[in-house]
Design a protein around this motif. Structure first.
Motif, short mmCIF file in Angstrom:
data_model
loop_
_atom_site.label_atom_id
_atom_site.label_comp_id
_atom_site.label_asym_id
_atom_site.label_seq_id
_atom_site.Cartn_x
_atom_site.Cartn_y
_atom_site.Cartn_z
N ARG A 266 0.83 -1.21 0.00
CA ARG A 266 0.00 0.00 0.00
C ARG A 266 0.87 1.26 0.00
NH1 ARG A 266 -4.89 -0.29 3.00
NH2 ARG A 266 -4.79 1.93 3.51
N ALA A 267 1.97 1.21 0.77
CA ALA A 267 2.86 2.38 0.87
C ALA A 267 3.47 2.69 -0.49
CB ALA A 267 3.94 2.13 1.92
N VAL A 268 3.94 1.65 -1.17
CA VAL A 268 4.55 1.87 -2.48
C VAL A 268 3.49 2.39 -3.46
CG1 VAL A 268 5.69 0.73 -4.45
CG2 VAL A 268 6.40 0.19 -2.11
N GLU A 269 2.29 1.83 -3.39
CA GLU A 269 1.20 2.31 -4.25
C GLU A 269 0.91 3.78 -4.00
OE1 GLU A 269 -1.44 -1.70 -4.16
OE2 GLU A 269 -2.46 0.15 -3.56
N MET A 270 0.94 4.15 -2.71
CA MET A 270 0.63 5.53 -2.33
C MET A 270 1.71 6.47 -2.86
SD MET A 270 -1.93 6.78 -0.81
CE MET A 270 -2.02 8.48 -1.37
N LEU A 271 2.96 6.04 -2.76
CA LEU A 271 4.05 6.88 -3.28
C LEU A 271 3.88 7.06 -4.79
CD1 LEU A 271 7.09 5.49 -1.24
CD2 LEU A 271 5.92 7.67 -0.93
N ALA A 272 3.45 5.99 -5.46
CA ALA A 272 3.21 6.10 -6.90
C ALA A 272 2.02 7.03 -7.17
CB ALA A 272 2.95 4.71 -7.49
N ALA A 273 0.98 6.91 -6.33
CA ALA A 273 -0.24 7.71 -6.54
C ALA A 273 0.02 9.21 -6.42
CB ALA A 273 -1.32 7.29 -5.55
N LEU B 156 -2.09 17.52 -8.40
CA LEU B 156 -2.18 16.27 -7.64
C LEU B 156 -3.38 16.30 -6.69
CD1 LEU B 156 -1.07 13.60 -6.42
CD2 LEU B 156 0.43 15.00 -4.99
N LEU B 157 -3.57 17.43 -6.00
CA LEU B 157 -4.71 17.53 -5.08
C LEU B 157 -6.02 17.38 -5.85
CD1 LEU B 157 -3.66 20.43 -2.64
CD2 LEU B 157 -3.51 17.96 -2.28
#
Ligand code: ADP
Ligand code: MG
Length: 351
Positions: free
Chosen positions: A150-157, A215-216
């Motif tokens: 999830r953390a890696v996904e979030m960094l990508a997001a 991004l926001l």
């Protein structure tokens, strides 16, 4: 304003939910700081709503009470030196009366917050990945492996390139823009319904600022996150928000849909801020402030707080403070001369 930006704003406004229950409802928020046996009022009777998925901007020069308002809503003011009254209902639950433990649970899970300076929120001794997974573990029952994913996904997001590599980076190894994104990733990793962003783009250059605002917008669109964006730059609000509030000396002096307020500002202070903005399309320029300065708390009178700086002031303005007047379609302003001013571009011109 360019037709392109105008068009974007129309689309955003159309997407904002109408007639739904507010996600956050702040009512009569008053904040005083105890200093040398005196209680000094920093914020006075502030009320506003934020709907689900709505993007609301707060503008005002430094010292107007924007951060203190956000900190009160997050329960981050020190109760030993502050007195907070009023209510801040998040989906019906009053954040101002929650105990410490409940507040900790609410922060991160229901409300995320990002600040101007990411190093105040990021811990320099832990990797970005560690800080993300810690946040996830604090709020959810999740395996280490799932948290890492999830953390890696979030960094990508949030648009961090090479997120797997950046997962193991320490904050100081990232550029200012990436640190800001990492902070947004941490604030959003538990999918809070509300994000409070306090001057998130002030410390970064214009290109990064534009990317962060985009991004926001994307996060709001894709996740339905409601956003409260605090800024001293009215141009940032013009680009991003559905609705805006102008704060002056601890009070809301104007609110309304961004298009209405920018086209027909109805408070001399908003008019001044717009006049001080060389071009709404020039982002990142500091305001060439309205002449004069904010009154100190001990100088505040029963009259209009902007009166000493106001080019449109009448005699009564020094004596009596106006309430927020409804101007139609949720546009309100706190000024005796609102009806003369609306439709004029400079407050002085309406004298
Ligand atoms: P803004 O974010 O709009 O620049 P702030 O919300 O930080 O303004 O501050 C609003 C006012 O609250 C300040 O002008 C100051 O007078 C008062 N204030 C803020 N923090 C403190 C504090 N720790 N002690 C006393 N007064 C404070
Ligand atoms: Mg501030």
């Amino acid at each position: 304003m360019s037709p392109a930006i105008d068009e974007t704003r129309r689309t955003i406004q159309a997407a904002a939910p109408a007639g739904t229950q507010p996600l956050l409802s702040v009512s009569g928020l008053t904040i005083s700081f105890r200093q040398r046996g005196q209680a000094l009022e920093a914020v006075r009777d502030v009320s506003f709503d934020i709907g689900p998925g709505e993007f609301v901007g707060v503008v005002g020069e430094s010292g107007s009470g924007k951060s203190v308002t956000a900190l009160a809503v997050m329960g981050l003011l020190d109760p030993r030196i502050t007195q907070v009254t009023g209510s801040a209902l998040l989906a019906g639950k009053d954040l101002l009366t929650l105990g410490a433990q409940e507040l900790r649970r609410t922060r991160g899970r229901d409300v995320g917050m990002v600040f101007q300076e990411p190093m105040t929120a990021l811990d320099p001794v832990f990797t970005v990945g560690h800080q993300l997974t810690e946040t996830l573990h604090a709020h959810e029952k999740i395996s280490r492996r799932a948290a890492r994913e999830r953390a890696v996904e979030m960094l990508a997001a949030v648009g961090i390139p090479d997120p797997k590599l950046r997962y193991s980076a320490y904050p100081h190894q990232l550029s200012g823009g990436l640190r800001q994104r990492a902070m947004i990733a941490i604030a959003l990793c538990c999918n809070p319904r509300l994000l409070i962003a306090d001057e998130p783009t002030t410390a970064v250059d214009v290109t990064i600022q534009a990317q962060l605002l985009e991004l926001l917008q994307t996060l709001r669109r894709e996740r339905g996150t409601s956003i409260l964006l605090i800024t001293h730059d009215i141009g940032v609000i013009a680009e991003s928000c559905d609705r805006m509030m102008t704060m002056y000396a601890g009070e809301i002096v104007e609110t309304g849909p961004v298009g209405d307020v920018l086209e027909n500002p109805a408070h001399p202070y908003t008019i001044g801020l717009l006049g001080a903005q060389p071009s709404l399309l020039t982002r990142g320029k500091p305001l060439t402030t309205v002449p004069g300065r904010l009154p100190r708390q001990e100088e505040r009178t029963s009259g209009c707080l902007f009166e000493p700086r106001c080019p449109a002031a009448l005699e009564r303005c020094a004596r009596d403070r106006q309430e927020l007047i409804e101007l139609g379609s949720a546009h309100t302003a706190r000024c005796w001369r609102t009806h003369d001013l609306i439709g004029h571009t400079t407050a002085g011109g309406a004298r």
